[in-house]
Each structure stands twice: as structure tokens, then as C-alpha cells.
Design a protein around this motif. Sequence first.
Motif, PDB file in Angstrom:
ATOM      1  N   PHE A  76       0.859  -1.198   0.000  1.00 16.26           N
ATOM      2  CA  PHE A  76       0.000   0.000   0.000  1.00 16.26           C
ATOM      3  C   PHE A  76       0.892   1.244   0.000  1.00 16.26           C
ATOM      4  O   PHE A  76       1.534   1.561   0.987  1.00 16.26           O
ATOM      5  CB  PHE A  76      -0.873  -0.020   1.255  1.00 16.26           C
ATOM      6  CG  PHE A  76      -2.075   0.887   1.217  1.00 16.26           C
ATOM      7  CD1 PHE A  76      -1.976   2.225   0.852  1.00 16.26           C
ATOM      8  CD2 PHE A  76      -3.317   0.403   1.578  1.00 16.26           C
ATOM      9  CE1 PHE A  76      -3.081   3.052   0.835  1.00 16.26           C
ATOM     10  CE2 PHE A  76      -4.443   1.217   1.589  1.00 16.26           C
ATOM     11  CZ  PHE A  76      -4.325   2.544   1.201  1.00 16.26           C
ATOM     12  N   ALA A  89      -2.450  -1.457   4.542  1.00 13.79           N
ATOM     13  CA  ALA A  89      -2.608  -2.685   3.767  1.00 13.79           C
ATOM     14  C   ALA A  89      -3.339  -3.767   4.551  1.00 13.79           C
ATOM     15  O   ALA A  89      -4.076  -4.579   3.972  1.00 13.79           O
ATOM     16  CB  ALA A  89      -1.236  -3.201   3.332  1.00 13.79           C
ATOM     17  N   SER A 104       1.618  -7.953   4.286  1.00  9.59           N
ATOM     18  CA  SER A 104       0.875  -6.712   4.058  1.00  9.59           C
ATOM     19  C   SER A 104       1.660  -5.566   4.671  1.00  9.59           C
ATOM     20  O   SER A 104       1.898  -5.559   5.882  1.00  9.59           O
ATOM     21  CB  SER A 104      -0.526  -6.787   4.683  1.00  9.59           C
ATOM     22  OG  SER A 104      -1.300  -7.804   4.078  1.00  9.59           O
ATOM     23  N   GLU A 106       2.943  -1.088   4.239  1.00  8.38           N
ATOM     24  CA  GLU A 106       2.687   0.258   3.727  1.00  8.38           C
ATOM     25  C   GLU A 106       4.015   0.913   3.377  1.00  8.38           C
ATOM     26  O   GLU A 106       4.991   0.810   4.141  1.00  8.38           O
ATOM     27  CB  GLU A 106       1.956   1.078   4.788  1.00  8.38           C
ATOM     28  CG  GLU A 106       1.553   2.481   4.359  1.00  8.38           C
ATOM     29  CD  GLU A 106       0.734   3.197   5.421  1.00  8.38           C
ATOM     30  OE1 GLU A 106       0.994   4.388   5.669  1.00  8.38           O
ATOM     31  OE2 GLU A 106      -0.162   2.545   6.016  1.00  8.38           O
TER      32      GLU A 106
END
Length: 389
Positions: A76, A89, A104, A106
Amino acid sequence: MQIGIDKIGFYTPHIYVDMNKLAERRNVEPEKFTIGIGQEKMAIAPITQDAVTMAANAALEIVDEKDKEAIDFVIFGTESGIDHSKSAAIYVHHLLGLHENARSIELKQACYGATAGIQMAKSHVALHPESKVLVLGSDIARYGLETSGEATQGAGAVALLISADPDILALDHDSAFKTDEVMDFWRPIHSDKALVDGKLSNEQYIAFFANVWEQYKAKTDATLADFEAITFHLPYTKMGKKAFKAVLDEGTDEDTERLMTNYQISAEYNRIVGNIYTGSLYLSLLSLLENKEDLQPGARIGLFSYGSGAVGEFFAGTLQSNYRKQLPLGKHNQLLESRTEVSVSEYEAIFEETLPTNGSDVTLDTAGDPAEICLAGVKDDMRQYVRKG
């Protein structure tokens, strides 16, 4: 093995303000906004939309059940993060219902974040060809009412699925990049609004493009004749044109006509959305792919990414044979045309409506927001997201 963009999704909020009317309220000539910077409409994020919800709404458009099984990395890129610790994310990962065996994270570097995510995703897929990576670029550009940057605000998100054997754009291995410590644009921790030295930022954008373009030519022996189009990060649509003009004398008249025609097409969505920071370059790419109906497979597309502060990169890719089948043709024009115009007074009120900063709870009314995913409030310092479907 080819690696690149397999799918592209886009979301922008359902309301906007007309730049002619904003100019009149600010006592400036409308042409300063519509011609001088090249903006016609500015997307506005209601309080029920933030970087997370916009990214999730963009991703919902492209991620199917098969993709959910293959995505093992969510990246993200944003400069509108909602938490100093937890990545945006993770929220999107949950809202999309992705499986738990995925990374995940960022990334942050002004408007360059999504490009950094794509380059990271390419490396991941090269090692794991069966994997897919979801790269998100989502931002709300905020400078403040009656500031010099107000006319270059906007809101929106782009979602890109990166995979082996992509159906849209196979990205080249070579790219050229540059970093320099420049205070042209920044947002201090204590502020929810960005600060910008507009003159310096324009100068640096153009200088960075010239630098990475020269690097790229030296690495690849490429010329303007090799590109059907070059797309740009667009804080406003005139910005890329200024940089482009500095190198167009390297090509023929035919090159100039082709590249400038396609530049205008690539700027169509940005012109009526505004600046979406990390997603801006990829909104330009999407605009080109969807609005130029005679763009042929095999065409080479250049991409210039710039993130103030500053990092710039030039890279390129080749359109794949079935790229148009992967585009939700007509859907984004429908999204943009279905938006509701608000008055300048309404825009100002929406802009000033923000979440509590004192730790108190709040419940938001999502009934007036047509988006599938919305922010419904804050409870115990935790944002409450809802998926309506």
C-alpha cells in the motif's frame, strides 16, 4: 519470464467541485485553473472515505476469487496513512477477505510510493512466479482552503495486480531513478495538510524528468520514436506537459504529434479528478488505455514517476495482446459521470469536517455514500469500516 500489470482498478468519491466556480469564489480568473493548471473538476472525499476505503473500493473492482488465492503480498503506497504504526494494507487485506498467508505493508515516499511498490512486487513475482501482488496507491490531497495548492487537491485510489505473464502491460527490467534531498513538498507530523514550495516543486519535477530520461536513454539506447505514449505523474495536468516539452525537440514532428496527442488522452481522467498523489501516474496510464481505442498491442508505453522530497523514476512496458479485455471499459467513465457536484460552500464544509483528534468516539452516517466500503466511525481509537454488500 514477463512480469507486469495484469489488472487495474480505480475508485474516486462520488462528489466533486467545479473548478470554474471555485475560481470565481477565490476571485481569480477561471482560466487560471482550467487552462493555467489544466483542471476542470476536483474530487472531494467525504468523511466516510479515507485512504483505506478508497483503496479497498478500487481493489474490489479487480480482485476475483482466483486472485484471492494467488495474492500473497499487499503493498500500500500512500502519504495519507491513518496510523503511525499499523499499515493501511492490513485493513484492505481484511476488507477484501484475502487469505492469511500473505505479507501486508505500507510504503511512503510522497507520490512515488506505488511505483516503489510495483518494483518490489516485480522482484517478489520473479522469485515466486505463481504469486500475485496487490499494489495500491490511495490518497487525499489536502493543502487547505484558500491556499496556493488548493486547486491541485483531489482524492482517489488505483489498485494494480502484478503477476507473471500479465494481461495488460509487461514491464521492462531496465529503469532509471534518482534521489535528492529537496524540500519542495512535505507534511509535518503535526499537520493534516501538506506544505509546498510550488515554484521549487515544478522546477524539481522537470529537472528529475530530464535526469532520469537521460539515464534511461544511456541504459537502453531508447529514443522518443520507440514510444507510442509516455505517461506522467500529474499533480495537475499541465505539469507533465511542461516536462515533456523540454525533450520533444529530440524527436521528429511525427513523434511530437503522436506523443502530445496521447499525452492529452492520458490526462483526461486526472483533469476531472485532481491530484491523487501515489495513484496519479497510474490514473494517467488507465486514462490512456481506456480512452485511446486504437492503441495497439505491442505498443511501448513510458512512465515517469515523481515523489517530492524527492525520488523520480522512468520505466517502460509493452502492451499485451488482450489488454483491452482486462479493462472494465465504460465503467470508469460511468463512475466519473455519476458523481454529484457540490457548491463551493458545501465543499468547504466537507473539507473542514474531520475525525476527532482527542480520542473521542464518533459514528458516521454512511447512507449517503454509495461506495461499497465506507468508514462508519471511530470507537476506542479504532476506525470502524463497513462493507455493505
